[in-house]
Design a protein around this motif. Sequence first.
Motif, PDB file in Angstrom:
ATOM      1  N   GLU A  17      -9.125   3.315  -6.754  1.00 60.14           N
ATOM      2  CA  GLU A  17      -8.087   4.350  -5.595  1.00 60.14           C
ATOM      3  C   GLU A  17      -6.006   4.007  -5.894  1.00 60.14           C
ATOM      4  OE1 GLU A  17      -6.682   6.651  -4.425  1.00 60.14           O
ATOM      5  OE2 GLU A  17      -7.312   6.591  -2.162  1.00 60.14           O
ATOM      6  N   ASP A  18      -6.691   2.094  -6.634  1.00 59.07           N
ATOM      7  CA  ASP A  18      -5.597   2.436  -7.433  1.00 59.07           C
ATOM      8  C   ASP A  18      -5.482   1.144  -8.673  1.00 59.07           C
ATOM      9  OD1 ASP A  18      -4.317   2.910  -4.499  1.00 59.07           O
ATOM     10  OD2 ASP A  18      -5.730   1.226  -4.125  1.00 59.07           O
ATOM     11  N   GLU A  19      -5.244   2.061  -9.866  1.00 60.21           N
ATOM     12  CA  GLU A  19      -5.032   0.862 -10.851  1.00 60.21           C
ATOM     13  C   GLU A  19      -4.103  -0.168 -10.628  1.00 60.21           C
ATOM     14  OE1 GLU A  19      -7.414   2.283 -12.988  1.00 60.21           O
ATOM     15  OE2 GLU A  19      -8.269   3.445 -11.779  1.00 60.21           O
TER      16      GLU A  19
ATOM     17  N   GLU B 264      -5.561   8.735  -1.679  1.00 58.17           N
ATOM     18  CA  GLU B 264      -5.664   8.462   0.297  1.00 58.17           C
ATOM     19  C   GLU B 264      -4.111   8.329   0.344  1.00 58.17           C
ATOM     20  OE1 GLU B 264      -7.417   5.446   1.616  1.00 58.17           O
ATOM     21  OE2 GLU B 264      -8.868   6.867   3.316  1.00 58.17           O
ATOM     22  N   HIS B 265      -3.207   7.805  -0.717  1.00 56.25           N
ATOM     23  CA  HIS B 265      -2.109   7.690  -0.057  1.00 56.25           C
ATOM     24  C   HIS B 265      -0.865   8.746  -0.115  1.00 56.25           C
ATOM     25  CE1 HIS B 265      -1.887   3.097  -1.746  1.00 56.25           C
ATOM     26  NE2 HIS B 265      -2.952   3.637  -1.974  1.00 56.25           N
ATOM     27  N   GLN B 266      -1.780   9.750  -0.886  1.00 58.05           N
ATOM     28  CA  GLN B 266      -0.710  11.274  -0.481  1.00 58.05           C
ATOM     29  C   GLN B 266      -1.126  11.327   0.803  1.00 58.05           C
ATOM     30  OE1 GLN B 266      -1.876  14.471  -2.823  1.00 58.05           O
ATOM     31  NE2 GLN B 266      -0.475  16.142  -1.727  1.00 58.05           N
TER      32      GLN B 266
ATOM     33  N   ILE C 135      -1.839   1.989   2.123  1.00 60.52           N
ATOM     34  CA  ILE C 135      -0.422   1.234   2.365  1.00 60.52           C
ATOM     35  C   ILE C 135      -1.857   0.116   1.330  1.00 60.52           C
ATOM     36  CG2 ILE C 135      -0.834  -0.304   3.841  1.00 60.52           C
ATOM     37  CD1 ILE C 135       2.441  -0.883   3.176  1.00 60.52           C
ATOM     38  N   ASP C 136      -0.934  -0.059  -0.274  1.00 64.39           N
ATOM     39  CA  ASP C 136      -2.030  -1.267  -0.597  1.00 64.39           C
ATOM     40  C   ASP C 136      -0.508  -2.652  -0.384  1.00 64.39           C
ATOM     41  OD1 ASP C 136      -3.641   0.352  -2.204  1.00 64.39           O
ATOM     42  OD2 ASP C 136      -2.309   0.843  -3.653  1.00 64.39           O
ATOM     43  N   VAL C 137      -1.947  -3.614   0.042  1.00 68.52           N
ATOM     44  CA  VAL C 137      -1.116  -5.114   0.608  1.00 68.52           C
ATOM     45  C   VAL C 137      -1.352  -6.376  -1.009  1.00 68.52           C
ATOM     46  CG1 VAL C 137      -0.758  -4.670   3.067  1.00 68.52           C
ATOM     47  CG2 VAL C 137      -2.063  -5.259   2.314  1.00 68.52           C
TER      48      VAL C 137
ATOM     49  N   TRP D 169      -7.210  -4.787  -0.950  1.00 69.82           N
ATOM     50  CA  TRP D 169      -6.151  -4.859  -0.978  1.00 69.82           C
ATOM     51  C   TRP D 169      -5.733  -2.886  -0.474  1.00 69.82           C
ATOM     52  CZ3 TRP D 169      -8.034  -4.478  -5.972  1.00 69.82           C
ATOM     53  CH2 TRP D 169      -8.518  -3.576  -5.857  1.00 69.82           C
ATOM     54  N   HIS D 170      -6.351  -2.289  -0.158  1.00 69.83           N
ATOM     55  CA  HIS D 170      -6.092  -0.841   0.246  1.00 69.83           C
ATOM     56  C   HIS D 170      -6.704  -0.550   1.699  1.00 69.83           C
ATOM     57  CE1 HIS D 170      -6.450   3.666  -0.620  1.00 69.83           C
ATOM     58  NE2 HIS D 170      -6.691   3.760   0.471  1.00 69.83           N
ATOM     59  N   LEU D 171      -5.714  -0.395   2.685  1.00 72.45           N
ATOM     60  CA  LEU D 171      -5.590   0.052   4.014  1.00 72.45           C
ATOM     61  C   LEU D 171      -5.142   1.114   4.053  1.00 72.45           C
ATOM     62  CD1 LEU D 171      -4.019  -3.195   5.487  1.00 72.45           C
ATOM     63  CD2 LEU D 171      -5.892  -2.988   5.052  1.00 72.45           C
TER      64      LEU D 171
HETATM   65 ZN   LIG Z   1      -4.235   1.797  -2.017  1.00 71.14          ZN
END
Ligand SMILES: [Zn+2]
Length: 306
Positions: free
Chosen positions: A55-57, A218-220, A225-227, A277-279
């Motif tokens: 989801e997060d590059e 999903e960030h939209q 949030i990624d932590v 990391w993706h919450l």
């Molecule tokens: Zn993410």
Amino acid sequence: MRKPSMLMVCCALTLTLVGCNTSNQNETEEADTKPAESKTEQRTETPADVPKNTEDEVVEETPTAEAEPPAEDKPAEEETADEPETEEAPVVEAQPEEEPAQTPSEPLEQNGMANVKLDTLILVNKQVALSADYKPSDLVTANIDFVDTATGERKMLRKEAAQAIEKLMAGAKTAGIDLKGTSAFRSYEYQVQLFNNYVAKDGKEQAMKYSAPPGHSEHQTGLAIDVSSASVGYQLTQSLEQTKEGKWLADNAHTYGFIVRYQRAFEKETGYMYEPWHLRYIGVEHATNVHKTNVPYERYLKQLMD
Ligand SMILES: [Zn+2]
């Protein structure tokens, strides 16, 4: 002496029957909490067919031309005194037994578009997208520590999720856990920009394999949030899993209303590789259920809405 009783007996019987019928009705109201199939197909190795998608590059941290306004340093949102998490239980219609309850109280999607009426339970994934003009109206800057590359809108979440991540970070700090936000809200336009960068670099066919087209992040939603932590250089890396910070997140995020959305055991089902990391915020009650039953969010939602 006479036999007045025949008629009376009949009446009495009829009344009894009527009584039975009415007392029968409210037995189906319990929300049906089927025990989740505890089928944890653990995958240890990464066979070729496991989706490489994230989801997060990780490479996304260098957007080319993003003229973002300077991040306004907002004061902390006023804490709402522990509001009770009231969930409207889905309305379960009494159904004749042989018909499987196929009519969800609220559809998860319509023609591949996310159902925004689900509010904080909204489903967005590889198959279900948000429209280009969707932007939550209640975005606020989360008052937590972010990495330096997170600026402007990327520090924003929907208000409820922002308050929850602030509590999570405070809880983490108390537990001696060092975490920072790396990226929160991601607008449709920003996703377009990212995707175009990938296409320019690798061609569309390749880009489609590792990155979802715009609208599918999903960030939209303003609920993700990624932590990450200093122990992994604040990178978005699976090795976060082995750190005490990653373990703390996996064990505690649900108590603040977040789930670790993309689990290793469900890579095939979600289409995303494991992202410790993706919450994703869904509220304490639902997050706790998902955590306990250990099912992917898609499956949880289907059960909930059926
Ligand atoms: Zn993410």
